[in-house]
Scaffold this motif. Structure first.
Motif, PDB file in Angstrom:
ATOM      1  N   VAL A   1      -2.758  -4.286  -2.003  1.00  0.00           N
ATOM      2  CA  VAL A   1      -2.002  -5.458  -2.462  1.00  0.00           C
ATOM      3  C   VAL A   1      -0.543  -5.085  -2.623  1.00  0.00           C
ATOM      4  O   VAL A   1      -0.151  -3.924  -2.521  1.00  0.00           O
ATOM      5  CB  VAL A   1      -2.556  -5.965  -3.818  1.00  0.00           C
ATOM      6  CG1 VAL A   1      -4.008  -6.377  -3.691  1.00  0.00           C
ATOM      7  CG2 VAL A   1      -2.393  -4.882  -4.896  1.00  0.00           C
ATOM      8  N   ARG A   2       0.245  -6.129  -2.911  1.00  0.00           N
ATOM      9  CA  ARG A   2       1.592  -5.918  -3.426  1.00  0.00           C
ATOM     10  C   ARG A   2       1.475  -5.916  -4.938  1.00  0.00           C
ATOM     11  O   ARG A   2       0.952  -6.874  -5.536  1.00  0.00           O
ATOM     12  CB  ARG A   2       2.527  -7.033  -2.956  1.00  0.00           C
ATOM     13  CG  ARG A   2       2.717  -7.064  -1.450  1.00  0.00           C
ATOM     14  CD  ARG A   2       3.666  -8.173  -1.029  1.00  0.00           C
ATOM     15  NE  ARG A   2       3.852  -8.182   0.402  1.00  0.00           N
ATOM     16  CZ  ARG A   2       5.042  -8.257   1.014  1.00  0.00           C
ATOM     17  NH1 ARG A   2       6.149  -8.345   0.273  1.00  0.00           N
ATOM     18  NH2 ARG A   2       5.126  -8.270   2.318  1.00  0.00           N
ATOM     19  N   ALA A   3       1.933  -4.831  -5.563  1.00  0.00           N
ATOM     20  CA  ALA A   3       1.733  -4.689  -7.007  1.00  0.00           C
ATOM     21  C   ALA A   3       2.273  -5.884  -7.772  1.00  0.00           C
ATOM     22  O   ALA A   3       1.664  -6.334  -8.763  1.00  0.00           O
ATOM     23  CB  ALA A   3       2.394  -3.395  -7.489  1.00  0.00           C
ATOM     24  N   ALA A   4       3.412  -6.437  -7.320  1.00  0.00           N
ATOM     25  CA  ALA A   4       4.020  -7.563  -8.037  1.00  0.00           C
ATOM     26  C   ALA A   4       3.092  -8.770  -8.111  1.00  0.00           C
ATOM     27  O   ALA A   4       3.169  -9.578  -9.044  1.00  0.00           O
ATOM     28  CB  ALA A   4       5.339  -7.950  -7.376  1.00  0.00           C
ATOM     29  N   ASP A   5       2.184  -8.910  -7.118  1.00  0.00           N
ATOM     30  CA  ASP A   5       1.268 -10.061  -7.107  1.00  0.00           C
ATOM     31  C   ASP A   5       0.162  -9.937  -8.147  1.00  0.00           C
ATOM     32  O   ASP A   5      -0.603 -10.894  -8.350  1.00  0.00           O
ATOM     33  CB  ASP A   5       0.624 -10.216  -5.727  1.00  0.00           C
ATOM     34  CG  ASP A   5       1.638 -10.655  -4.670  1.00  0.00           C
ATOM     35  OD1 ASP A   5       2.672 -11.225  -5.055  1.00  0.00           O
ATOM     36  OD2 ASP A   5       1.371 -10.403  -3.475  1.00  0.00           O
ATOM     37  N   THR A   6       0.040  -8.767  -8.779  1.00  0.00           N
ATOM     38  CA  THR A   6      -1.037  -8.577  -9.761  1.00  0.00           C
ATOM     39  C   THR A   6      -0.529  -8.603 -11.196  1.00  0.00           C
ATOM     40  O   THR A   6      -1.349  -8.512 -12.126  1.00  0.00           O
ATOM     41  CB  THR A   6      -1.761  -7.234  -9.539  1.00  0.00           C
ATOM     42  OG1 THR A   6      -0.888  -6.148  -9.885  1.00  0.00           O
ATOM     43  CG2 THR A   6      -2.218  -7.099  -8.093  1.00  0.00           C
ATOM     44  N   PHE A   7       0.777  -8.695 -11.387  1.00  0.00           N
ATOM     45  CA  PHE A   7       1.313  -8.653 -12.746  1.00  0.00           C
ATOM     46  C   PHE A   7       0.714  -9.784 -13.580  1.00  0.00           C
ATOM     47  O   PHE A   7       0.682 -10.942 -13.158  1.00  0.00           O
ATOM     48  CB  PHE A   7       2.840  -8.780 -12.737  1.00  0.00           C
ATOM     49  CG  PHE A   7       3.528  -7.572 -12.156  1.00  0.00           C
ATOM     50  CD1 PHE A   7       2.835  -6.391 -11.911  1.00  0.00           C
ATOM     51  CD2 PHE A   7       4.885  -7.610 -11.874  1.00  0.00           C
ATOM     52  CE1 PHE A   7       3.481  -5.288 -11.387  1.00  0.00           C
ATOM     53  CE2 PHE A   7       5.540  -6.502 -11.336  1.00  0.00           C
ATOM     54  CZ  PHE A   7       4.832  -5.347 -11.083  1.00  0.00           C
TER      55      PHE A   7
ATOM     56  N   VAL B   1      -3.228  -0.196  -4.683  1.00  0.00           N
ATOM     57  CA  VAL B   1      -4.633  -0.520  -4.411  1.00  0.00           C
ATOM     58  C   VAL B   1      -5.305  -0.884  -5.735  1.00  0.00           C
ATOM     59  O   VAL B   1      -5.197  -0.159  -6.726  1.00  0.00           O
ATOM     60  CB  VAL B   1      -5.382   0.669  -3.766  1.00  0.00           C
ATOM     61  CG1 VAL B   1      -6.881   0.376  -3.668  1.00  0.00           C
ATOM     62  CG2 VAL B   1      -4.815   0.981  -2.386  1.00  0.00           C
ATOM     63  N   VAL B   2      -5.978  -2.047  -5.731  1.00  0.00           N
ATOM     64  CA  VAL B   2      -6.794  -2.454  -6.877  1.00  0.00           C
ATOM     65  C   VAL B   2      -8.215  -1.949  -6.630  1.00  0.00           C
ATOM     66  O   VAL B   2      -8.787  -2.208  -5.566  1.00  0.00           O
ATOM     67  CB  VAL B   2      -6.806  -3.984  -7.048  1.00  0.00           C
ATOM     68  CG1 VAL B   2      -7.653  -4.370  -8.266  1.00  0.00           C
ATOM     69  CG2 VAL B   2      -5.396  -4.521  -7.199  1.00  0.00           C
TER      70      VAL B   2
END
Length: 416
Positions: free
Chosen positions: A68-74, A121-122
């Motif tokens: 993923v893009r880390a920013a999309d998981t904030f 990575v999640v």
């Protein structure tokens, strides 16, 4: 009168100074070769080796999950998961060939290359997949669960220095870093010459013995990093012995077995001295004081005793280091383990004794192991060393060890 004097040695050399004189006589082999990794095990490197590329040489997933893009998981949590669109899994698309854009996720496995656009990575445990959408229940930071390039080995990193003796694990590391061939020292060439008119190959008659020393020594030569030429047995005749030694003067080392003491049929020391010079004859070592060595036309000649146990003890103490020095290989100490003696172990003062022992678990004392001597004497009893688990080295200054003493047991059969 000591056993040494009974055999006619007026003086003997202690093990340490004898080894030092031998080291001075051994010339390191300067021949080198470039070989593929498949032929490099046990060889000593002739030059340093650096990694040709990083390992890994790309960003890779350190966990099974979704790139993923880390920013999309904030802000993602169990109560309020972030929902991303799964990409790269339709119509057989390889996830490693996919790219990740804003609001997207693609499945990855541990070791997979991180897709373009992804930076984290999640873990799969923190996600739920339903109808093409990935619910993310835990936020990740940039670089989380991602192994960066060079995490294992950096490009250009020094891996091994000259003289390192290559092990199977080394070969795997070299291959992973892009190294396919290495420059190594040639193995020292060793001529192995068994001697004795009573020595036969098979079916011994009265007074005859089967030849075992040459076979045993030649196999040790190979194990210790040399290249052995195992010769036929030479009878106790000065001219035959002289011819056998002269034949192998093209070798880096010559080793003879038998005929090294001071009896009427012990002719090797005299032959070596006539061809060159005997530097040491008789060592303060038990079993095996009738060891000696000399130099003939710049070639060291090691004269091992004929009794099998004495032959092996001296091969380990003198031939092994000579091969390592000639091959420019490291001379490592044998591994040891601590054990408690089950009975008294006597030793003659001034003599370094190698007492063969078996080792068994005892469950008592500090060591938890107990050592039982196989024999206190008997350098001709091959089974006493072949069936042993190691030996206890009793220093020259010690008169032995008492029953119950805690002693180090040396594993002299260790490969290196």
């Amino acid at each position: 009168m000591s056993d040494l004097h009974d055999h006619g040695f007026k003086e003997v050399t202690r093990v340490a100074p004898a080894r030092e004189r031998l080291r001075e006589a051994v010339t390191p082999v300067d021949r080198t070769d470039t070989v593929p990794l498949s032929a490099a095990e046990g060889r000593a490197l002739a030059e340093p080796v650096d990694a040709r590329h990083a390992v890994p040489d790309y960003h890779r997933a350190a966990m099974d999950g979704f790139a993923v893009r880390a920013a999309d998981t904030f802000g993602a949590s169990d109560r309020a998961p972030e929902v991303l669109r799964e990409v790269g899994d339709d119509e057989g698309t390889d996830p490693e060939d996919a790219s990740v854009g804003p609001g997207e996720a693609t499945r990855v496995h541990t070791g997979s290359a991180l897709p373009d656009g992804a930076d984290a990575v999640v873990m799969v445990e923190q996600t739920d997949l339903f109808a093409g959408e990935v619910e993310v229940f835990d936020a990740v930071a940039e670089g989380e669960n991602v192994a960066p390039p060079g995490e294992d080995v950096e490009e250009g990193q020094r891996l091994y220095d000259p003289g390192h003796q290559l092990r199977p694990s080394d070969l795997g590391l070299l291959k992973s870093c892009g190294v396919r061939r290495v420059r190594v020292h040639d193995r020292p060439m060793v001529g192995v010459i068994p001697t004795g008119e009573e020595v036969v190959e098979r079916d011994p008659g009265p007074g005859e013995v089967v030849e075992t020393n040459g076979l045993t020594v030649s196999r040790y030569v190979e194990r210790w990093g040399g290249a052995a030429t195992y010769r036929n047995t030479v009878t106790d005749d000065p001219e035959a012995l002289r011819a056998a030694i002269e034949r192998d003067l093209t070798k880096d080392l010559i080793v003879t077995t038998g005929g090294s003491s001071v009896g009427e049929r012990d002719l090797i020391p005299e032959v070596v001295d006539r061809l060159g010079e005997v530097l040491v004859h008789g060592v303060a070592l038990k079993p095996g004081h009738p060891f000696g060595f000399g130099v003939v036309r710049d070639t060291p000649v090691l004269m091992l005793p004929g009794y099998p146990v004495a032959c092996i003890v001296n091969a380990v103490q003198f031939l092994r280091p000579a091969i390592k020095w000639a091959g420019q290989m490291p001379l490592r100490e044998h591994p040891t383990r601590t054990a408690t003696l089950t009975r008294k172990l006597p030793s003659e003062p001034g003599v370094k004794t190698f007492a063969r022992v078996t080792v068994a678990e005892s469950g008592e004392g500090e060591a938890g192991l107990e050592a039982t001597p196989t024999r206190a004497s008997g350098s001709g009893v091959l089974s006493s060393v072949a069936l042993a688990d190691g030996w206890v080295v009793v220093p020259e200054e010690t008169e032995g060890y008492a029953e119950g003493a805690t002693v180090p047991v040396e594993d002299w059969e260790y490969y290196a």
